[in-house]
Design a protein around this motif. Sequence first.
Motif, short mmCIF file in Angstrom:
data_model
loop_
_atom_site.label_atom_id
_atom_site.label_comp_id
_atom_site.label_asym_id
_atom_site.label_seq_id
_atom_site.Cartn_x
_atom_site.Cartn_y
_atom_site.Cartn_z
N ASP A 61 0.81 -1.21 0.00
CA ASP A 61 0.00 0.00 0.00
C ASP A 61 0.85 1.27 0.00
O ASP A 61 0.43 2.30 -0.53
N SER A 62 2.03 1.21 0.58
CA SER A 62 2.87 2.39 0.67
C SER A 62 3.46 2.83 -0.67
O SER A 62 3.93 3.96 -0.79
N VAL A 63 3.43 1.95 -1.67
CA VAL A 63 3.99 2.28 -2.98
C VAL A 63 2.93 2.32 -4.07
O VAL A 63 3.23 2.74 -5.20
N LYS A 64 1.73 1.91 -3.77
CA LYS A 64 0.66 1.89 -4.76
C LYS A 64 0.43 3.29 -5.32
O LYS A 64 0.32 4.26 -4.57
N GLY A 65 0.37 3.38 -6.64
CA GLY A 65 0.20 4.65 -7.31
C GLY A 65 1.50 5.34 -7.65
O GLY A 65 1.50 6.28 -8.46
N ARG A 66 2.61 4.91 -7.04
CA ARG A 66 3.91 5.49 -7.33
C ARG A 66 4.83 4.51 -8.07
O ARG A 66 5.62 4.93 -8.91
N PHE A 67 4.72 3.22 -7.74
CA PHE A 67 5.56 2.19 -8.36
C PHE A 67 4.72 1.37 -9.33
O PHE A 67 3.53 1.13 -9.10
N GLU A 88 11.79 7.60 2.74
CA GLU A 88 11.45 6.33 3.36
C GLU A 88 11.50 5.15 2.40
O GLU A 88 11.36 4.00 2.82
N ASP A 89 11.68 5.41 1.10
CA ASP A 89 11.88 4.34 0.14
C ASP A 89 13.32 3.83 0.14
O ASP A 89 13.62 2.84 -0.52
N THR A 90 14.21 4.52 0.84
CA THR A 90 15.60 4.11 0.90
C THR A 90 15.73 2.72 1.50
O THR A 90 15.26 2.46 2.61
N ALA A 91 16.37 1.81 0.77
CA ALA A 91 16.51 0.43 1.21
C ALA A 91 17.33 -0.34 0.19
O ALA A 91 17.62 0.17 -0.90
#
Length: 120
Positions: A61-67, A88-91
Amino acid sequence: QVQLVESGGGLVQPGGSLRLSCAASGSIFSINTMGWYRQAPGKQRELVATFTSGGSTNYNDSVKGRFTISRDNAKNTVLLQMNSLKPEDTAVYYCNANIRDYSVTYYVYWGQGTQVTVSS
C-alpha cells in the motif's frame, strides 16, 4: 544453475525516479511469480510488488500509485518503475522469483540486492 541479476539502483533526490531491472538466467523451465522486496537498516524485509505468471499484480500500500511492476516473459525479466520517490523508500531492493528447472519442483531464488538511496 539459476541466477537473478539486478540493476538500476542508485542515488536520487526526493521526487525523482528510478527503474530497477532483474533478469533470470540458467536452467529455467518456467517462472511462476516474480517480484521485488526491500529491506532498510534495522527493518524487516517487506514485499514491494509481485507479478504472477497469470498477469496479476500486487503492491504494498505504501507504494501503490507510485511504483509500477512489469514483466517480459520472453526475456525472463521483471522491472520496477519507481516514481515520486521518498526518503522512506531508501533500502536495499531484492529481486525474487519462483522458478522451475527441468525437475518437478519450483524453487525460490533471490537476487543479490541493489541499493536505492533517496536523499537531497
